[in-house]
Design an enzyme around this catalytic site. Structure first.
Site, PDB file in Angstrom:
ATOM      1  N   GLU A 184       9.933  -9.732  -9.844  1.00 36.54           N
ATOM      2  CA  GLU A 184       8.869  -8.970 -10.499  1.00 36.54           C
ATOM      3  C   GLU A 184       9.389  -7.897 -11.446  1.00 36.54           C
ATOM      4  O   GLU A 184       8.721  -7.588 -12.425  1.00 36.54           O
ATOM      5  CB  GLU A 184       7.862  -8.405  -9.501  1.00 36.54           C
ATOM      6  CG  GLU A 184       8.332  -7.250  -8.685  1.00 36.54           C
ATOM      7  CD  GLU A 184       7.262  -6.740  -7.720  1.00 36.54           C
ATOM      8  OE1 GLU A 184       6.101  -6.641  -8.098  1.00 36.54           O
ATOM      9  OE2 GLU A 184       7.620  -6.424  -6.565  1.00 36.54           O
ATOM     10  N   LYS A 194      -0.544  -2.162 -10.405  1.00 34.43           N
ATOM     11  CA  LYS A 194      -0.218  -1.584  -9.110  1.00 34.43           C
ATOM     12  C   LYS A 194      -1.249  -1.959  -8.063  1.00 34.43           C
ATOM     13  O   LYS A 194      -0.931  -2.235  -6.926  1.00 34.43           O
ATOM     14  CB  LYS A 194      -0.135  -0.060  -9.246  1.00 34.43           C
ATOM     15  CG  LYS A 194       0.207   0.667  -7.957  1.00 34.43           C
ATOM     16  CD  LYS A 194       1.624   0.366  -7.522  1.00 34.43           C
ATOM     17  CE  LYS A 194       1.987   0.954  -6.182  1.00 34.43           C
ATOM     18  NZ  LYS A 194       3.150   0.279  -5.584  1.00 34.43           N
ATOM     19  N   TRP A 246      -6.701  -3.118 -17.987  1.00 32.95           N
ATOM     20  CA  TRP A 246      -5.800  -4.236 -17.697  1.00 32.95           C
ATOM     21  C   TRP A 246      -6.641  -5.484 -17.942  1.00 32.95           C
ATOM     22  O   TRP A 246      -7.611  -5.737 -17.215  1.00 32.95           O
ATOM     23  CB  TRP A 246      -5.332  -4.148 -16.250  1.00 32.95           C
ATOM     24  CG  TRP A 246      -4.231  -5.088 -15.874  1.00 32.95           C
ATOM     25  CD1 TRP A 246      -2.893  -4.918 -16.067  1.00 32.95           C
ATOM     26  CD2 TRP A 246      -4.371  -6.340 -15.202  1.00 32.95           C
ATOM     27  NE1 TRP A 246      -2.192  -5.992 -15.560  1.00 32.95           N
ATOM     28  CE2 TRP A 246      -3.073  -6.871 -15.021  1.00 32.95           C
ATOM     29  CE3 TRP A 246      -5.462  -7.068 -14.727  1.00 32.95           C
ATOM     30  CZ2 TRP A 246      -2.841  -8.096 -14.386  1.00 32.95           C
ATOM     31  CZ3 TRP A 246      -5.229  -8.284 -14.100  1.00 32.95           C
ATOM     32  CH2 TRP A 246      -3.927  -8.786 -13.934  1.00 32.95           C
ATOM     33  N   LYS A 298      10.994  -8.811  -5.172  1.00 33.26           N
ATOM     34  CA  LYS A 298      11.383  -7.599  -5.917  1.00 33.26           C
ATOM     35  C   LYS A 298      12.170  -7.993  -7.157  1.00 33.26           C
ATOM     36  O   LYS A 298      11.925  -7.487  -8.239  1.00 33.26           O
ATOM     37  CB  LYS A 298      12.251  -6.661  -5.065  1.00 33.26           C
ATOM     38  CG  LYS A 298      11.589  -5.892  -3.968  1.00 33.26           C
ATOM     39  CD  LYS A 298      10.682  -4.784  -4.407  1.00 33.26           C
ATOM     40  CE  LYS A 298       9.274  -5.271  -4.517  1.00 33.26           C
ATOM     41  NZ  LYS A 298       8.379  -5.025  -3.425  1.00 33.26           N
ATOM     42  N   GLU A 314      11.029 -10.857   0.496  1.00 31.96           N
ATOM     43  CA  GLU A 314      10.743  -9.590  -0.184  1.00 31.96           C
ATOM     44  C   GLU A 314      11.806  -9.308  -1.256  1.00 31.96           C
ATOM     45  O   GLU A 314      11.489  -8.842  -2.354  1.00 31.96           O
ATOM     46  CB  GLU A 314      10.667  -8.465   0.865  1.00 31.96           C
ATOM     47  CG  GLU A 314      10.558  -7.051   0.319  1.00 31.96           C
ATOM     48  CD  GLU A 314       9.313  -6.783  -0.510  1.00 31.96           C
ATOM     49  OE1 GLU A 314       8.470  -7.669  -0.668  1.00 31.96           O
ATOM     50  OE2 GLU A 314       9.214  -5.661  -1.042  1.00 31.96           O
ATOM     51  N   ARG A 336      -0.806   2.363 -12.527  1.00 27.13           N
ATOM     52  CA  ARG A 336      -1.571   1.251 -11.989  1.00 27.13           C
ATOM     53  C   ARG A 336      -1.389  -0.026 -12.809  1.00 27.13           C
ATOM     54  O   ARG A 336      -1.788  -1.105 -12.365  1.00 27.13           O
ATOM     55  CB  ARG A 336      -3.053   1.612 -11.944  1.00 27.13           C
ATOM     56  CG  ARG A 336      -3.336   2.788 -11.041  1.00 27.13           C
ATOM     57  CD  ARG A 336      -4.759   3.257 -11.197  1.00 27.13           C
ATOM     58  NE  ARG A 336      -5.696   2.240 -10.795  1.00 27.13           N
ATOM     59  CZ  ARG A 336      -6.180   2.111  -9.565  1.00 27.13           C
ATOM     60  NH1 ARG A 336      -5.807   2.931  -8.610  1.00 27.13           N
ATOM     61  NH2 ARG A 336      -7.033   1.166  -9.277  1.00 27.13           N
ATOM     62  N   CYS A 363      -7.171  -1.347 -13.902  1.00 27.32           N
ATOM     63  CA  CYS A 363      -7.906  -0.399 -14.733  1.00 27.32           C
ATOM     64  C   CYS A 363      -8.068   0.945 -14.041  1.00 27.32           C
ATOM     65  O   CYS A 363      -8.081   1.021 -12.815  1.00 27.32           O
ATOM     66  CB  CYS A 363      -9.280  -0.955 -15.038  1.00 27.32           C
ATOM     67  SG  CYS A 363      -9.247  -2.580 -15.770  1.00 27.32           S
ATOM     68  N   HIS A 405      17.393 -29.060   3.406  1.00 32.46           N
ATOM     69  CA  HIS A 405      16.209 -29.919   3.265  1.00 32.46           C
ATOM     70  C   HIS A 405      15.685 -29.912   1.840  1.00 32.46           C
ATOM     71  O   HIS A 405      14.562 -30.345   1.602  1.00 32.46           O
ATOM     72  CB  HIS A 405      15.128 -29.474   4.263  1.00 32.46           C
ATOM     73  CG  HIS A 405      15.574 -29.579   5.683  1.00 32.46           C
ATOM     74  ND1 HIS A 405      15.737 -30.791   6.330  1.00 32.46           N
ATOM     75  CD2 HIS A 405      15.964 -28.636   6.578  1.00 32.46           C
ATOM     76  CE1 HIS A 405      16.174 -30.583   7.558  1.00 32.46           C
ATOM     77  NE2 HIS A 405      16.335 -29.278   7.733  1.00 32.46           N
ATOM     78  N   ASN A 409     -14.348  -0.376 -14.233  1.00 32.50           N
ATOM     79  CA  ASN A 409     -13.327  -1.116 -13.475  1.00 32.50           C
ATOM     80  C   ASN A 409     -14.040  -2.231 -12.729  1.00 32.50           C
ATOM     81  O   ASN A 409     -15.142  -2.033 -12.234  1.00 32.50           O
ATOM     82  CB  ASN A 409     -12.658  -0.223 -12.423  1.00 32.50           C
ATOM     83  CG  ASN A 409     -11.726   0.792 -13.033  1.00 32.50           C
ATOM     84  OD1 ASN A 409     -11.523   0.814 -14.249  1.00 32.50           O
ATOM     85  ND2 ASN A 409     -11.166   1.644 -12.203  1.00 32.50           N
ATOM     86  N   GLY A 410     -13.369  -3.380 -12.581  1.00 30.18           N
ATOM     87  CA  GLY A 410     -13.971  -4.465 -11.807  1.00 30.18           C
ATOM     88  C   GLY A 410     -14.397  -5.613 -12.694  1.00 30.18           C
ATOM     89  O   GLY A 410     -13.992  -5.697 -13.863  1.00 30.18           O
TER      90      GLY A 410
END
Ligand code: F6R
Length: 610
Positions: free
Chosen positions: A490, A605, A74, A487, A483, A27, A2, A506, A99-100
């Protein structure tokens, strides 16, 4: 996640709010809205989807005003609907953006219902609107009502509130989520992120935990958690407008991938200027903090966690210091056997990831006062809560997928490694000079890796139709495989997993068939021969391999084994160089699949909730 923007001015603030919300889009969000005080009335426009849709609606309704607040949401409490979008209002008199997360929202909701309030949304935020209104009804002015409400809210919040009872005023409060004030000439602003207001002013005040702020056109007063009037330092933000603009690139991710030589050069500038690895790079009293540590505990999430995993190889091998790396959201809820002589290193691009912040608080509560933050956002929450700080100088990272923040984190962690090694007498002068030279060469090697983009793009077309991919690496390149897989998944939504190549037989080898692309990171290091044997295991099962090998690796190509040659082996910094092709692969695969590269679905973000 948010985002908040608010403005009080002698001009129409609607364009300021809309511009601010557009700058907060990076964000991640799913709805947007503004509320203004126009002719003594609260007028509100909200839309699910993009800010541009909300902007068009505001234009169509002819909304103009000199005071207003805006928000990108969000979803957490309640689905993505217009009714759940912010701002939330109480009795049409007062509007709030938040926000939060308010943890006691259920209890407060019941209490407010009993007091006669009705709820239109499923959000925790509507509770704040009614609570502030309730305190106004008790005779408080807006500031006192917000302060009284804040005392009754548990959880994390940054809020901005306007009320038609006091049309020349905007009030903000922060606890656990960032909120800052922008100071203008005859106009003032509130924002959760400096990028939202940088077009209007660069003069900012970062609010502290528990602060409330009272803004009029003429002035700003800040009160601490006890309600006392306090002075907070004014800063001049150096966020560059250029870093917030796309320029000639198609996506911010592409731009940020290409900015890496510059970002790395900027991040190592202080090391080069000092001509060595000196503790002062981490803060004035760093020598005392770093001098007698017995171990390093790294805490981080996502890509930052992978930077930490990479650093463990360096810290143990070069500095000879035991190092553990843990996902912050796990550490914070675990019974930890703490050794206060261990240095706790948090890594966070944003400096506001809630789990990392809470893990740091938990570590401090266990007696860890040796804390270091590696962060890309000056004055954000995590560095402010840490004894030492090393700022990466990547510049604003807008694409949700972290790229230049990751490689600059690695540079910072390598600097930490060498500093610890030197403090412990494990870094001979010649070796220090050699590492400094490696750092100086690094932007050039990264540029060389970037030049591979056309070849990687050709590969990405073969990846685009796939549903799954495997990434393999060994040693210090295993975290780069992790990584690369992160990437790819996502931003392209191709399911990807990474394994240390030795772990293949294994279990994961069972997945390998002609349909499974296997990406291998295979530089010419001490494990190269082992990786080559692992590759044979894949080859024997018909798997198709895409190998990133440096010029010295001497990989033969065949129908099943495709090779892209990264620059000549760059020694210990090789994981940084090998990050580039996996970023490019993910970017081009996503492009080929037509996904929203900079704003992948469901992601934000900056993750300021649990
Ligand atoms: C992935 C990505 C995330 C972040 C994670 C931590 O590309 O960006 O995994 O790395 O959310 O964020 P920070 O570093 O801001 O704490």
């Amino acid at each position: 996640m948010c985002g908040i923007v608010g403005a009080i001015a002698g001009r129409d603030v609607v364009p300021v709010l809309v511009e601010g919300l557009k700058r907060l889009e990076y964000r991640g969000y799913d709805s947007a809205g503004i509320a203004v005080l126009d002719d003594g009335q609260v007028r509100r426009v909200r839309r699910t989807g993009r800010v541009a849709e909300m902007e068009a609606a505001a234009q169509a309704e002819g909304i103009h005003a000199q005071l207003g607040i805006g928000h990108t949401r969000w979803a957490t409490h309640g689905g993505v609907t217009e009714a759940n979008a912010h701002p939330h209002v109480s009795f049409g008199e007062l509007a709030v953006v938040h926000n939060g997360i308010i943890e006691n929202h259920d209890a407060q909701r019941d209490r407010l219902k009993a007091l006669g309030y009705t709820f239109e949304s499923q959000t925790d935020t509507e509770v704040i609107a009614h609570l502030v209104h309730h305190h106004q009804q008790q005779g408080h002015d807006l500031l006192a009502a917000v302060q009284a409400a804040a005392k009754e809210l548990h959880g994390a919040y940054a809020i901005a509130v306007v009320s038609k009872r006091e049309p020349g005023r905007m009030v903000g409060a922060r606890m656990g989520c960032p909120l800052l004030v922008g100071l203008g000439e005859g106009e003032n602003f509130l924002a959760s992120d400096v990028s939202a207001i940088v077009q209007a002013t660069r003069r900012v005040i970062f609010l502290e935990e528990g602060d409330t702020v009272d803004l009029t056109r003429e002035g700003v007063r800040v009160f601490d958690a006890s309600g006392a009037l306090v002075t907070r330092d004014e800063h001049l933000s150096d966020v560059s407008l250029a870093s917030l603009e796309l320029g000639p690139y198609r996506h911010f991710m592409q731009k940020e991938i290409h900015e890496q030589p510059r970002a790395i050069a900027d991040t190592i500038e202080q090391v080069i200027a000092n001509n060595g690895f000196v503790p002062q790079l981490f803060g004035a009293n760093a020598e005392a903090v770093l001098g007698d540590i017995e171990g390093v505990q790294i805490l981080a999430c996502g890509t930052s966690y992978y930077a930490g995993l990479t650093a463990r190889y360096w810290i143990e091998a070069i500095a000879g210091v035991p190092c553990s790396v843990e996902i912050a959201s796990e550490y914070r809820y675990r019974t930890v056997v703490a050794n206060p002589k261990h240095l706790v290193v948090t890594i966070s691009q944003s400096g506001e990831t809630l789990d990392t912040m809470e893990a740091l608080k938990y570590a401090k509560s266990l007696g860890h006062d040796k804390t270091l933050s590696i962060c890309n956002v000056p004055e954000s929450a995590i560095p402010r809560a840490s004894a030492l700080v090393y700022y990466t100088r990547a510049g604003a990272e807008i694409g949700v997928a972290s790229t230049k923040a990751f490689t600059t984190q690695l540079v910072a962690l390598f600097t930490l490694t060498c500093t610890l090694a030197k403090l412990r007498g494990r870094l001979a002068q010649a070796q220090e000079a050699a590492y400094l030279d490696d750092l100086r060469q690094l932007p050039g090697s990264v540029q060389h890796a970037l030049n591979l983009e056309p070849q990687v793009q050709v590969w990405s077309e073969r990846f685009a139709p796939k549903q799954h991919a495997l990434f393999l690496g060994r040693g210090v390149h295993y975290p780069i495989a992790l990584e690369g897989a992160l990437k790819l998944k996502e931003i392209s939504y191709i399911h990807a997993e990474a394994y240390p190549a030795g772990e293949l037989k294994h279990g994961p080898l069972a997945l390998v068939d002609t349909e499974m692309p296997v990406v291998v990171i295979a530089p010419n290091d001490s494990l190269l021969e082992k990786v080559k044997s692992n590759i044979q295991e894949v080859r024997a099962r018909g798997g198709e391999m895409f190998v990133f090998a440096d010029l010295d690796s001497h990989f033969g190509e065949s129908e099943q084994v495709h090779v892209i040659r990264t620059p000549r082996h760059v020694g210990v910094l090789s994981p940084i160089v090998h990050s580039i092709p996996v970023q490019l692969l993910a970017y081009h695969a996503a492009l080929a699949r037509g996904t929203d590269v900079d704003k992948p679905r469901n992601l934000a973000k900056s993750v300021t909730v649990e």
